[in-house]
Design an enzyme around this catalytic site. Sequence first.
Site, PDB file in Angstrom:
ATOM      1  N   TYR A 252     -11.376  -2.864   0.852  1.00 15.43           N
ATOM      2  CA  TYR A 252     -12.227  -2.957   2.204  1.00 15.43           C
ATOM      3  C   TYR A 252     -13.586  -2.278   1.894  1.00 15.43           C
ATOM      4  CZ  TYR A 252      -8.037  -4.561   4.418  1.00 15.43           C
ATOM      5  OH  TYR A 252      -7.282  -5.301   5.002  1.00 15.43           O
TER       6      TYR A 252
ATOM      7  N   GLU B 226      -5.872  -8.385   0.094  1.00 17.69           N
ATOM      8  CA  GLU B 226      -6.515  -8.357   1.345  1.00 17.69           C
ATOM      9  C   GLU B 226      -7.872  -7.844   1.244  1.00 17.69           C
ATOM     10  OE1 GLU B 226      -4.568  -5.250   3.995  1.00 17.69           O
ATOM     11  OE2 GLU B 226      -2.608  -5.972   3.828  1.00 17.69           O
TER      12      GLU B 226
ATOM     13  N   ASN C 188      -5.474  -4.542  -2.395  1.00 18.30           N
ATOM     14  CA  ASN C 188      -6.417  -4.590  -1.046  1.00 18.30           C
ATOM     15  C   ASN C 188      -7.489  -3.984  -1.095  1.00 18.30           C
ATOM     16  OD1 ASN C 188      -3.925  -5.928  -0.333  1.00 18.30           O
ATOM     17  ND2 ASN C 188      -3.138  -4.383   0.916  1.00 18.30           N
TER      18      ASN C 188
ATOM     19  N   LYS D 252      -9.364  -8.520  12.442  1.00 15.36           N
ATOM     20  CA  LYS D 252      -9.830  -9.053  11.114  1.00 15.36           C
ATOM     21  C   LYS D 252      -9.573 -10.512  11.056  1.00 15.36           C
ATOM     22  CE  LYS D 252     -10.126  -4.571   8.900  1.00 15.36           C
ATOM     23  NZ  LYS D 252      -9.444  -3.847   9.936  1.00 15.36           N
TER      24      LYS D 252
ATOM     25  N   GLU E 283       0.725  -1.378  -0.029  1.00 12.87           N
ATOM     26  CA  GLU E 283       0.012  -0.035   0.157  1.00 12.87           C
ATOM     27  C   GLU E 283       0.740   1.171  -0.017  1.00 12.87           C
ATOM     28  OE1 GLU E 283      -3.207  -0.022   2.958  1.00 12.87           O
ATOM     29  OE2 GLU E 283      -3.946  -1.827   2.209  1.00 12.87           O
TER      30      GLU E 283
HETATM   31  C1  BDP Z   1      -4.698  -2.381   5.174  1.00 15.87           C
HETATM   32  C2  BDP Z   1      -3.222  -2.770   5.470  1.00 15.87           C
HETATM   33  C3  BDP Z   1      -3.033  -3.763   6.927  1.00 15.87           C
HETATM   34  C4  BDP Z   1      -4.074  -3.257   7.818  1.00 15.87           C
HETATM   35  C5  BDP Z   1      -5.271  -3.337   7.305  1.00 15.87           C
HETATM   36  C6  BDP Z   1      -6.558  -3.089   8.476  1.00 15.87           C
HETATM   37  O1  BDP Z   1      -2.491  -3.306   4.496  1.00 15.87           O
HETATM   38  O2  BDP Z   1      -1.913  -3.722   7.256  1.00 15.87           O
HETATM   39  O3  BDP Z   1      -3.896  -3.895   8.901  1.00 15.87           O
HETATM   40  O4  BDP Z   1      -5.718  -2.433   6.082  1.00 15.87           O
HETATM   41  O5  BDP Z   1      -6.969  -1.765   8.449  1.00 15.87           O
HETATM   42  O6  BDP Z   1      -4.904  -1.166   4.374  1.00 15.87           O
HETATM   43  O7  BDP Z   1      -6.967  -3.897   8.766  1.00 15.87           O
END
Ligand code: BDP
Length: 582
Positions: free
Chosen positions: A461, A496, A459, A560, A406
């Site tokens: 989310y 991720e 990654n 997580k 990242e």
């Molecule tokens: C991502 C990162 C990771 C974090 C994760 C999170 O790569 O290291 O632990 O988010 O926020 O962006 O859980």
Amino acid sequence: MGLGDFMLFPQLNNSRLLIKLDGIWDFALGNEEFDESLCLSPIENAEKVYVPASYNEQKADERFYNHYGWAYYQTAFSLPDISEKRLVLRFGAVTHACRVYLNGKQIAAHIGGFLPFETKILQSDLKAVNLLAVAVDNRINTSTLPVGNDIKRAMFGSGLPDFESVHKTEIKPKNYPNFDFFNYSGIHRSVWFYTTPIEHIKDITITTDINGKNASVSVNAALSHGGAADVEILDRYGKTVATGNTDAPLNISDVHLWQPGAAYLYTAKITYKNDCYCQKFGVRSVEVKGSKFLINGKPFYFKGFGKHEDSDFYGRGINQAQNVKDLSLMKWLGANSFRTSHYPYSEEMLNLCDEEGIVVIAETPAVGLNKNSYGKVFETHKKVLCDMIDRDKNHPSIVMWSLANEPDTEDENAHDYFMPLYDLAHERDPQNRPVTTVVCNNNYTADRTAPAMDVICANRYYGWYIFGGDLDAAQQAMTAEMEYFKQFGKPFMITEYGADAISGLHQSVPTMFSEEYQKEYLKCINSVLDKYDFVVGEHVWNFADFQTIQGTMRADGNKKGVFTRDRKPKLAAHYLRERWNK
Ligand code: BDP
């Protein structure tokens, strides 16, 4: 200081002696000023800590947990007579910077907390009883890898209040990681002495070429006094299958391939004068072709996790029982791979992955890179990338290198920063494995770096940091992103995706932080990924709960994990087990 490029994993055999210095060491916390006196003579009123392990969680003491600056370790030792031998002192990893003293004299210094370094010891440096001292600095900033913030702000804080003048508050200097894992520090991996004969093998590089049922194996060795070394290749049962030397490739007929989930390791026994070293290796190929990731010519789909080296009491210190358990849990789930997020893991773990047939994406410690650090860390980044590849080049388990996690790749300088590193990794790796940079940009269409890599690794989310609690929106956003990345004709992997779940928190309507939500979140993202052929893998964030800096977003760390920190499965683990075992 140090020996430089060559770094064979220590080995006990009939020409090499191996002595581990692990155990209880003397210890003292220091401050920001380096105090050499604590390296020259025994520490008065020393505390006791275990090596290898982080010091942070070994005591019920806030000073250890939140320490900032130098800390000092000492141990005393005596050695048997080895005057005919070459003696080397080797540290698996000391986090992040250190200076090493033997009997009051500095003999080594190292920067970087996740790779080994070693130094030759002269007989004249040794006494009947010796004092080994290691001073460790845990400070991180915009010039270090991993990257720390210079400014006094909590990781997820927004504005920066004027603490001194408005709030009349002076904040003690602290580490502010620009990354989401606890800044554990100390001697994290084993400390060893090993001997070699004076004329010795310095390094070994093995490459293989599969031709139908056979394989040609090139064993290159860096040798202290030139010439060639003899090579014998043994199969898994110790039976000789080929003999020759380092000058010409050897042939294995009816070769057993190293396969994901079905490892097969050969041993190259290399003999050079009175020295000998047994290097395990696997025969397998790795290739990116169109939008496929091929292992041994067959499409491979990554099922697994981003992980951490993180456990109770040990912190980031090597925990081999936990490593064994983790790979076993991965197999239980039907997972086949993980990424060494966000730094190179121990050699012991990689050796285990070689043996267990677990596939690894190996990552440098370049995490938290933003435009403030690009100008400052490039040389360090190059060095750590080369050191990682040099250390890990022979592992069949490693199939791809990750340059960073990242980084700010929306920044206009990112492409020019990363392409030389991409080329360097390809040149440096004798196996020329694929190379990636793991990205996470909200404005992903501005990212020119990710599509230039061999595999696009992102990654994501949606449903957590973006559209938290709204899986319908998450599904749409994920679909839009996949439609965008489709155009590049390259393999895509989600490196991720994840949602925090507090173990034991259940809800009939899946809401954030419940085990049900974590499971529904994963199902939702998977339902999108499953529609696209160019997706070559899914790595859930994270394998297990892990410790982070304190903050309003973290209730005793990052939750997580699909396992708790002590490796108990959450609901999501059962869901993945069903999905991945299909
Ligand atoms: C991502 C990162 C990771 C974090 C994760 C999170 O790569 O290291 O632990 O988010 O926020 O962006 O859980």
